[in-house]
Design an enzyme around this catalytic site. Structure first.
Site, mmCIF file in Angstrom:
data_model
loop_
_atom_site.group_PDB
_atom_site.id
_atom_site.type_symbol
_atom_site.label_atom_id
_atom_site.label_comp_id
_atom_site.label_asym_id
_atom_site.label_seq_id
_atom_site.Cartn_x
_atom_site.Cartn_y
_atom_site.Cartn_z
ATOM 1 N N LYS A 62 0.900 -1.172 -0.163
ATOM 2 C CA LYS A 62 -0.175 -0.065 -0.021
ATOM 3 C C LYS A 62 0.824 1.074 0.132
ATOM 4 O O LYS A 62 2.079 1.180 0.679
ATOM 5 C CB LYS A 62 -0.811 0.057 1.253
ATOM 6 C CG LYS A 62 -1.845 1.229 1.374
ATOM 7 C CD LYS A 62 -2.296 1.234 2.790
ATOM 8 C CE LYS A 62 -3.651 2.166 2.821
ATOM 9 N NZ LYS A 62 -3.979 2.377 4.308
ATOM 10 N N HIS A 111 -6.426 1.566 14.486
ATOM 11 C CA HIS A 111 -6.740 0.118 14.023
ATOM 12 C C HIS A 111 -5.801 -0.574 14.437
ATOM 13 O O HIS A 111 -4.459 -0.269 14.562
ATOM 14 C CB HIS A 111 -7.126 0.430 12.245
ATOM 15 C CG HIS A 111 -5.756 0.521 11.704
ATOM 16 N ND1 HIS A 111 -5.013 1.950 11.454
ATOM 17 C CD2 HIS A 111 -4.890 -0.247 11.053
ATOM 18 C CE1 HIS A 111 -4.202 1.970 10.854
ATOM 19 N NE2 HIS A 111 -4.028 0.582 10.327
ATOM 20 N N ASP A 152 -3.537 -3.861 12.537
ATOM 21 C CA ASP A 152 -3.517 -4.539 10.895
ATOM 22 C C ASP A 152 -4.043 -5.978 10.798
ATOM 23 O O ASP A 152 -3.710 -6.474 11.773
ATOM 24 C CB ASP A 152 -2.254 -4.464 10.508
ATOM 25 C CG ASP A 152 -1.545 -3.026 10.040
ATOM 26 O OD1 ASP A 152 -2.282 -2.169 10.119
ATOM 27 O OD2 ASP A 152 -0.346 -3.124 9.765
ATOM 28 N N HIS A 166 -2.807 1.502 16.108
ATOM 29 C CA HIS A 166 -1.721 2.435 15.922
ATOM 30 C C HIS A 166 -2.839 3.577 14.787
ATOM 31 O O HIS A 166 -3.936 2.967 14.444
ATOM 32 C CB HIS A 166 -0.635 1.940 14.996
ATOM 33 C CG HIS A 166 -0.861 1.177 13.935
ATOM 34 N ND1 HIS A 166 -1.177 -0.230 14.043
ATOM 35 C CD2 HIS A 166 -0.938 1.423 12.538
ATOM 36 C CE1 HIS A 166 -1.457 -0.831 12.803
ATOM 37 N NE2 HIS A 166 -1.098 0.285 11.712
HETATM 38 O O1 LIG Z 1 1.580 5.463 7.401
HETATM 39 C C1 LIG Z 1 1.778 4.834 8.419
HETATM 40 O O2 LIG Z 1 2.807 5.081 8.969
HETATM 41 C C2 LIG Z 1 0.882 3.646 8.751
HETATM 42 C C3 LIG Z 1 -0.071 3.257 7.971
HETATM 43 C C4 LIG Z 1 -0.958 2.291 8.256
HETATM 44 O O3 LIG Z 1 -1.163 1.944 9.543
HETATM 45 C C5 LIG Z 1 -1.975 1.510 7.413
HETATM 46 O O4 LIG Z 1 -1.837 1.831 6.213
HETATM 47 O O5 LIG Z 1 -2.398 0.496 7.772
HETATM 48 FE FE LIG Z 2 -1.846 -0.048 9.903
#
Ligand SMILES: O=C(O)CCC(=O)C(=O)O
Ligand SMILES: [Fe+2]
Length: 376
Positions: free
Chosen positions: A243, A262, A264, A318
């Site tokens: 992503k 959230h 992951d 996070h």
């Molecule tokens: O951009 C970030 O450091 C974390 C992004 C994130 O947690 C996610 O895309 O699941």
């Molecule tokens: Fe994340």
């Protein structure tokens, strides 16, 4: 859970009350993007955060749907005292001597850590960042060629459906699988910049080594054979989904969030950030900023490893904040089982004194429940 995230130790900023923002904020401008062909029927109304950010330049307000509830606002909920630092593991140039212990401890106590000296050449990471940044800097119509189609998880986009209470996140993204080869759909890989494909393929080859080492050490930390977690997660069928998060400048970083709180749903996530801080971790009742360490990778333990380890390794809560002047970007790769794989606590870890703390279910069912906010 989110409503309990406010802690009296977290500082309160001087943000104006939401009612002021709501009443003074102009309606967001809708960006009408005309896809090239056929021009008559394919006019699409899309709000990309990148375009909203350009229109908001110099303003002091943001569209009301981006103003988070008070209990989520970074200005209200970020802890500004002495900040505990997330653990850092030195992977010894990729060989990992002595790294196992640090990785296991960090996964047990934090569920998030940074790794340095990880063996991925700095140039491969810089190139990954360059081609991703250049993609997002392309004209809008070029990016829209890769727009995520309904029901798909790959492609370029902005979260179209609003969250609970109609709130939106200040981020655009691009998703595509990078491994295994059978899962790759090059139609959603940008053709521009021209080196995009080669650079991503090269980064993925390096990443596979880091990922396999992490899974090996985490298996050993559970007292199991080195291949235990990888096999339980699907072995060669493990899917690696890249992503790219693009968080453009935001006039009110105290009120908006990039990615909302959230954990992951992957097994493990390996993330490259750019130099603009923004990642926050929830611990001891507060949100803390994660320090940017040049050339480090950030590792998140995801839900599937928490489940397999029966809760010994923690899936970390996070979120991300955004910056007033700078564009933050990040490149997480979510490593997850194939859809049909059944994931549950590893039987070797269970006995009368340690019963299963999680249900066993197909990964695709877990994913469905999580995305639709249904009980697991
Ligand atoms: O951009 C970030 O450091 C974390 C992004 C994130 O947690 C996610 O895309 O699941
Ligand atoms: Fe994340």
């Amino acid at each position: 859970m989110i409503s309990s995230l406010r802690d009296p130790r977290c500082s309160i900023s001087s943000a104006p009350p939401i009612s002021t923002i709501l009443s003074t904020n102009p309606k967001p401008s809708y960006i009408t993007i005309c896809l090239p062909s056929p021009p008559d029927t394919r006019t699409m109304e899309v709000e990309r955060v990148q375009a909203i950010s350009s229109l908001a330049f110099g303003l002091d307000t943001i569209p009301p749907e981006f103003v988070r509830l008070e209990e989520e606002q970074p200005g209200m909920t970020t802890f500004h005292g002495p900040v505990p630092e997330i653990p850092v593991a030195d992977l010894g140039g990729g060989k990992g001597e002595g790294a196992m212990e640090a990785v296991v401890k960090a996964a047990e106590e934090w569920g998030i850590f940074q790794v340095v000296n990880h063996g991925i050449p700095a140039k491969a990471v810089k190139e990954l960042q360059r081609v991703g940044r250049e993609f997002f800097e392309l004209p809008q119509a070029e990016k829209e060629k890769y727009a995520m189609k309904e029901g798909k998880i790959e492609g370029y986009g902005t979260k179209l459906q609003k969250e609970v209470k109609g709130k939106k996140a200040w981020v655009d993204f691009l998703f595509h699988n990078v491994w295994p080869p059978a899962s790759i759909d090059l139609a959603v890989w940008p053709e521009n910049p021209p080196e995009y494909r080669k650079v991503n393929e090269e980064y993925t080859q390096h990443l596979l080594i880091v990922a396999e080492n992490l899974m090996k050490w985490l298996s050993e930390g559970l007292g199991l054979e080195g291949h235990a977690l990888r096999m339980a997660l699907g072995g060669d069928e493990l899917e690696y989904l890249l992503k790219i998060n693009y968080y453009p400048p935001c006039p009110r970083p105290d009120l908006a969030l990039g990615v909302v709180a959230h954990t992951d749903l992957s097994a493990i996530t390996i993330l490259v950030p750019n130099e603009v801080p923004g990642l926050q971790v929830f611990r001891d009742g507060c949100w803390f900023d994660v320090k940017y360490i040049p050339n480090a990778l950030i590792i998140h333990i995801g839900d599937q490893i928490e489940i397999l380890s029966n809760g010994r390794y923690k899936s970390v809560l996070h979120r991300t904040t955004v910056s007033k002047e700078k564009t933050r970007m990040s490149w997480p790769v979510f490593i997850a089982p194939p859809p049909e794989k059944i994931i549950g606590p590893l039987s070797e870890l269970l006995n009368d004194k340690n019963p299963a703390n999680f249900k066993s279910k197909k990964f695709k069912d877990y994913q469905y429940c999580k995305i639709n906010k249904l009980p697991q």
